[in-house]
Design an enzyme around this catalytic site. Structure first.
Site, PDB file in Angstrom:
ATOM      1  N   ASP A  99     -11.060  -0.880  13.491  1.00 51.59           N
ATOM      2  CA  ASP A  99     -11.509  -0.874  12.093  1.00 51.59           C
ATOM      3  C   ASP A  99     -12.971  -1.309  12.033  1.00 51.59           C
ATOM      4  O   ASP A  99     -13.391  -2.171  12.796  1.00 51.59           O
ATOM      5  CB  ASP A  99     -10.674  -1.862  11.263  1.00 51.59           C
ATOM      6  CG  ASP A  99      -9.223  -1.436  11.149  1.00 51.59           C
ATOM      7  OD1 ASP A  99      -8.972  -0.217  11.093  1.00 51.59           O
ATOM      8  OD2 ASP A  99      -8.343  -2.322  11.112  1.00 51.59           O
ATOM      9  N   ARG A 149       7.307   0.038   1.656  1.00 52.07           N
ATOM     10  CA  ARG A 149       7.223  -1.084   2.595  1.00 52.07           C
ATOM     11  C   ARG A 149       6.002  -1.941   2.302  1.00 52.07           C
ATOM     12  O   ARG A 149       5.003  -1.447   1.784  1.00 52.07           O
ATOM     13  CB  ARG A 149       7.174  -0.581   4.037  1.00 52.07           C
ATOM     14  CG  ARG A 149       6.078   0.429   4.338  1.00 52.07           C
ATOM     15  CD  ARG A 149       6.564   1.331   5.481  1.00 52.07           C
ATOM     16  NE  ARG A 149       5.541   2.208   6.011  1.00 52.07           N
ATOM     17  CZ  ARG A 149       5.181   3.354   5.459  1.00 52.07           C
ATOM     18  NH1 ARG A 149       5.724   3.737   4.310  1.00 52.07           N
ATOM     19  NH2 ARG A 149       4.267   4.114   6.021  1.00 52.07           N
ATOM     20  N   CYS A 175      -8.256 -13.511  18.066  1.00 53.55           N
ATOM     21  CA  CYS A 175      -8.861 -12.332  18.690  1.00 53.55           C
ATOM     22  C   CYS A 175     -10.217 -12.084  18.051  1.00 53.55           C
ATOM     23  O   CYS A 175     -10.321 -12.025  16.829  1.00 53.55           O
ATOM     24  CB  CYS A 175      -7.991 -11.103  18.469  1.00 53.55           C
ATOM     25  SG  CYS A 175      -6.252 -11.391  18.826  1.00 53.55           S
ATOM     26  N   CYS A 210      -2.778 -18.303  14.346  1.00 56.34           N
ATOM     27  CA  CYS A 210      -2.465 -17.494  15.527  1.00 56.34           C
ATOM     28  C   CYS A 210      -2.588 -18.385  16.755  1.00 56.34           C
ATOM     29  O   CYS A 210      -3.303 -19.379  16.728  1.00 56.34           O
ATOM     30  CB  CYS A 210      -3.440 -16.335  15.667  1.00 56.34           C
ATOM     31  SG  CYS A 210      -3.423 -15.228  14.266  1.00 56.34           S
ATOM     32  N   CYS A 241     -10.431  -9.304  15.399  1.00 59.63           N
ATOM     33  CA  CYS A 241      -9.422  -9.298  14.324  1.00 59.63           C
ATOM     34  C   CYS A 241      -9.957  -8.622  13.061  1.00 59.63           C
ATOM     35  O   CYS A 241     -11.054  -8.901  12.604  1.00 59.63           O
ATOM     36  CB  CYS A 241      -9.001 -10.717  13.994  1.00 59.63           C
ATOM     37  SG  CYS A 241      -7.724 -10.774  12.717  1.00 59.63           S
ATOM     38  N   ARG A 271       0.819  -1.202   0.000  1.00 59.63           N
ATOM     39  CA  ARG A 271       0.000   0.000   0.000  1.00 59.63           C
ATOM     40  C   ARG A 271       0.856   1.257   0.000  1.00 59.63           C
ATOM     41  O   ARG A 271       0.512   2.258  -0.603  1.00 59.63           O
ATOM     42  CB  ARG A 271      -0.905  -0.022   1.234  1.00 59.63           C
ATOM     43  CG  ARG A 271      -1.555   1.303   1.557  1.00 59.63           C
ATOM     44  CD  ARG A 271      -2.565   1.160   2.659  1.00 59.63           C
ATOM     45  NE  ARG A 271      -3.561   0.163   2.306  1.00 59.63           N
ATOM     46  CZ  ARG A 271      -4.149  -0.671   3.170  1.00 59.63           C
ATOM     47  NH1 ARG A 271      -3.847  -0.605   4.437  1.00 59.63           N
ATOM     48  NH2 ARG A 271      -5.032  -1.544   2.771  1.00 59.63           N
ATOM     49  N   TYR A 272       1.940   1.209   0.732  1.00 60.47           N
ATOM     50  CA  TYR A 272       2.804   2.374   0.867  1.00 60.47           C
ATOM     51  C   TYR A 272       3.976   2.259  -0.102  1.00 60.47           C
ATOM     52  O   TYR A 272       4.311   1.167  -0.550  1.00 60.47           O
ATOM     53  CB  TYR A 272       3.347   2.434   2.292  1.00 60.47           C
ATOM     54  CG  TYR A 272       2.332   2.762   3.356  1.00 60.47           C
ATOM     55  CD1 TYR A 272       1.806   4.059   3.458  1.00 60.47           C
ATOM     56  CD2 TYR A 272       1.900   1.813   4.261  1.00 60.47           C
ATOM     57  CE1 TYR A 272       0.892   4.362   4.457  1.00 60.47           C
ATOM     58  CE2 TYR A 272       0.992   2.118   5.263  1.00 60.47           C
ATOM     59  CZ  TYR A 272       0.491   3.395   5.356  1.00 60.47           C
ATOM     60  OH  TYR A 272      -0.409   3.707   6.344  1.00 60.47           O
ATOM     61  N   LYS A 326      -2.671   4.712   7.346  1.00 65.61           N
ATOM     62  CA  LYS A 326      -2.902   5.181   8.709  1.00 65.61           C
ATOM     63  C   LYS A 326      -2.882   6.704   8.771  1.00 65.61           C
ATOM     64  O   LYS A 326      -1.970   7.335   8.268  1.00 65.61           O
ATOM     65  CB  LYS A 326      -1.829   4.600   9.624  1.00 65.61           C
ATOM     66  CG  LYS A 326      -1.897   3.088   9.700  1.00 65.61           C
ATOM     67  CD  LYS A 326      -0.713   2.512  10.429  1.00 65.61           C
ATOM     68  CE  LYS A 326      -0.730   1.006  10.425  1.00 65.61           C
ATOM     69  NZ  LYS A 326      -0.430   0.414   9.099  1.00 65.61           N
ATOM     70  N   ASP A 377      -6.923   3.685  10.583  1.00 67.70           N
ATOM     71  CA  ASP A 377      -6.510   3.090   9.316  1.00 67.70           C
ATOM     72  C   ASP A 377      -7.662   3.374   8.356  1.00 67.70           C
ATOM     73  O   ASP A 377      -8.772   2.874   8.550  1.00 67.70           O
ATOM     74  CB  ASP A 377      -6.257   1.586   9.492  1.00 67.70           C
ATOM     75  CG  ASP A 377      -5.054   1.121   8.683  1.00 67.70           C
ATOM     76  OD1 ASP A 377      -4.772   1.761   7.637  1.00 67.70           O
ATOM     77  OD2 ASP A 377      -4.407   0.138   9.075  1.00 67.70           O
ATOM     78  N   ARG A 414      -8.630  -8.980  10.186  1.00 64.67           N
ATOM     79  CA  ARG A 414      -8.366  -9.832   9.027  1.00 64.67           C
ATOM     80  C   ARG A 414      -9.104 -11.172   9.177  1.00 64.67           C
ATOM     81  O   ARG A 414      -8.628 -12.203   8.731  1.00 64.67           O
ATOM     82  CB  ARG A 414      -6.851 -10.017   8.889  1.00 64.67           C
ATOM     83  CG  ARG A 414      -6.368  -9.952   7.449  1.00 64.67           C
ATOM     84  CD  ARG A 414      -4.853  -9.907   7.357  1.00 64.67           C
ATOM     85  NE  ARG A 414      -4.330  -8.569   7.439  1.00 64.67           N
ATOM     86  CZ  ARG A 414      -3.177  -8.248   8.043  1.00 64.67           C
ATOM     87  NH1 ARG A 414      -2.436  -9.180   8.613  1.00 64.67           N
ATOM     88  NH2 ARG A 414      -2.771  -6.992   8.075  1.00 64.67           N
TER      89      ARG A 414
HETATM   90  C1  LIG Z   1       0.382  -0.564   8.937  1.00 69.46           C
HETATM   91  C2  LIG Z   1       0.860  -0.942   7.636  1.00 69.46           C
HETATM   92  C3  LIG Z   1       2.207  -0.767   7.295  1.00 69.46           C
HETATM   93  C4  LIG Z   1       3.220  -0.191   8.244  1.00 69.46           C
HETATM   94  O1  LIG Z   1       2.941   1.125   8.551  1.00 69.46           O
HETATM   95  P1  LIG Z   1       3.960   1.973   9.453  1.00 69.46           P
HETATM   96  O2  LIG Z   1       3.244   3.252   9.671  1.00 69.46           O
HETATM   97  O3  LIG Z   1       5.218   2.097   8.663  1.00 69.46           O
HETATM   98  O4  LIG Z   1       4.186   1.192  10.709  1.00 69.46           O
HETATM   99  C5  LIG Z   1       2.591  -1.124   6.031  1.00 69.46           C
HETATM  100  N1  LIG Z   1       1.721  -1.635   5.134  1.00 69.46           N
HETATM  101  C6  LIG Z   1       0.426  -1.809   5.434  1.00 69.46           C
HETATM  102  C7  LIG Z   1      -0.490  -2.360   4.393  1.00 69.46           C
HETATM  103  C8  LIG Z   1      -0.049  -1.472   6.692  1.00 69.46           C
HETATM  104  O5  LIG Z   1      -1.338  -1.656   6.987  1.00 69.46           O
HETATM  105  S1  SF4 Z   2      -5.475  -9.658  15.681  1.00 66.08           S
HETATM  106 FE1  SF4 Z   2      -5.951 -11.278  14.165  1.00 66.08          FE
HETATM  107  S2  SF4 Z   2      -3.983 -11.722  13.185  1.00 66.08           S
HETATM  108 FE2  SF4 Z   2      -3.519 -10.604  15.086  1.00 66.08          FE
HETATM  109  S3  SF4 Z   2      -3.184 -12.224  16.620  1.00 66.08           S
HETATM  110 FE3  SF4 Z   2      -5.330 -11.641  16.740  1.00 66.08          FE
HETATM  111  S4  SF4 Z   2      -6.413 -13.084  15.402  1.00 66.08           S
HETATM  112 FE4  SF4 Z   2      -4.239 -13.181  14.878  1.00 66.08          FE
END
Ligand SMILES: *Cc1c(COP(=O)(O)O)cnc(C)c1O
Ligand code: SF4
Length: 376
Positions: free
Chosen positions: A270, A94, A107, A103, A110, A90-91, A314, A307, A112
């Protein structure tokens, strides 16, 4: 088998198990089970003090997860920023690298949920594709191993990934996003630390949400990582009934510092399908930030971020510290709500305009032109 693996085997791992072992029925148990996995390892389970407490809420399935809250499954549009199944890019510089669906505790909040626990979506077989993608993209200098929890991999597999990444010259830093120090600190072994050390610079971001999670075992795990030269940060999620209280958050961030963990992010929850009951108004987070800054060490203050839904990344939010302007002066308030005036300088020429104005000018094709009024 290592201790942590043995502990995992003893996890509560289905709604049926919960009902049998604890005579607790979360309601619509089977449905809950198929919607999002249940796994509570014995260590995390032992942190529960009473039904409905902040630990319980995070790990025990709740019938409210099944309510149709109208929220999206993928609020951050990760899937549309995913060039190969294991990468979210996305960025500019990175990427997230999803290395396992597993996991040590699932959670309930979560973000995801649509993927985590489902090995058809996040799988070892996509790992090489991920490494190849990173190798082909020289702009990627920071790789964040996530999932699932990358420390669910064996030391052997994790090392293979780290080695693969370290063979790529443009990868400068590697981060591990892991909840293990909080949910299964026994995972952090001397052997793991010794291995990680070989691939520095490695950063760990872990995930504590409540001071009760800051146990002696957790402290030991964080200290071992720190002793191995790994800077450890914390990403907490703000959640109703868990930590939506300034005193709880203050205690958490102070405890984290004593464990040599630096608070990094505090996330606004989220809007993810099946998690609506955890969400708090944004004003709650701002109120908490207001009660942290100035009241305790600056080192303990995380960035409060949303986010952005749809994948905007973010976005940091701060309480309002700028009260206004008076001519050249900027009027500010401090953490005690006392008012101060800072003698600002004349505004810079357009080339150094504040970002919103700059973006507006760019959009309108006026790089060095006259200043125009920005319509907001
Ligand atoms: C959070 C996140 C990052 C890392 O973000 P930082 O602000 O550098 O910690 C990188 N890629 C994605 C898709 C993210 O959600
Ligand atoms: S937030 Fe989601 S990915 Fe992170 S530890 Fe919990 S269940 Fe696993």
């Amino acid at each position: 088998m290592e201790l942590w693996q043995e502990m995992l085997r003893q996890s509560v791992d289905s709604a049926k198990d919960l009902v049998e072992r604890f005579e607790f029925d979360p309601g619509q148990a089977t449905q809950l089970n198929s919607l999002f996995h249940i796994r509570i390892n014995p260590y995390y389970l032992s942190l529960i003090r009473y039904p409905g407490d902040p630990i319980w809420l995070q790990c025990i399935p709740d019938a409210r997860e099944l309510e149709d809250d109208g929220l999206p499954e993928d609020p951050l549009a990760e899937d549309s920023h995913s060039p190969v199944p294991s990468i979210v890019h996305r960025y500019p510089d990175r990427v997230l690298f999803l290395t396992t669906s597993q996991c040590s505790m699932y959670c309930r909040f979560c973000t995801r949920k649509r993927k985590v626990g489902d090995s058809t979506k996040i799988n070892m077989k996509y790992i090489q594709d991920g490494i190849d993608y990173i190798a082909k993209h020289p702009e990627v200098r920071d790789v964040i191993l996530s999932g699932g929890d990358p420390l669910m991999l064996t030391d052997f597999l994790l090392e293979r990934i780290l080695k693969g990444l370290r063979d790529i010259p443009h990868v400068e830093i590697i981060r591990l996003g892991t909840k293990m120090p909080c949910v299964l600190p026994q995972r952090v072994t001397p052997k793991l630390c010794k291995m990680i050390k070989k691939y520095h610079p490695i950063y760990v971001n872990t995930h504590f949400n409540h001071p009760w999670e800051c146990t002696l075992e957790a402290k030991r795990a964080c200290e071992m990582l720190a002793d191995a030269g790994v800077p450890v940060g914390n990403q907490a999620v703000l959640m109703k009934g868990v930590n939506d209280d300034p005193d709880v958050m203050l205690e958490l961030v102070r405890k984290l510092l004593t464990m040599r963990v630096r608070p990094y992010y505090l996330y606004q929850a989220d809007p993810t399908k099946g998690t609506n009951y955890f969400r708090t108004p944004v004003s709650k987070g701002l109120d908490i930030m207001d009660k942290l800054r100035g009241h305790t060490s600056g080192l303990a203050i995380p960035h409060f971020v949303i986010d952005a839904p749809g994948g905007g990344g973010k976005i940091p939010l701060l309480p309002q510290y700028v009260i206004g302007r008076a001519g050249k002066n900027i009027i500010l308030r401090n953490y005690k709500y006392e008012i101060f005036t800072y003698p600002d300088l004349e505004e810079e020429p357009v080339g150094h305009a504040p970002p919103v104005e700059k973006a507006y000018l760019r959009k309108n094709g006026k790089k060095n032109g006259k200043k125009e009024k920005v319509e907001v």
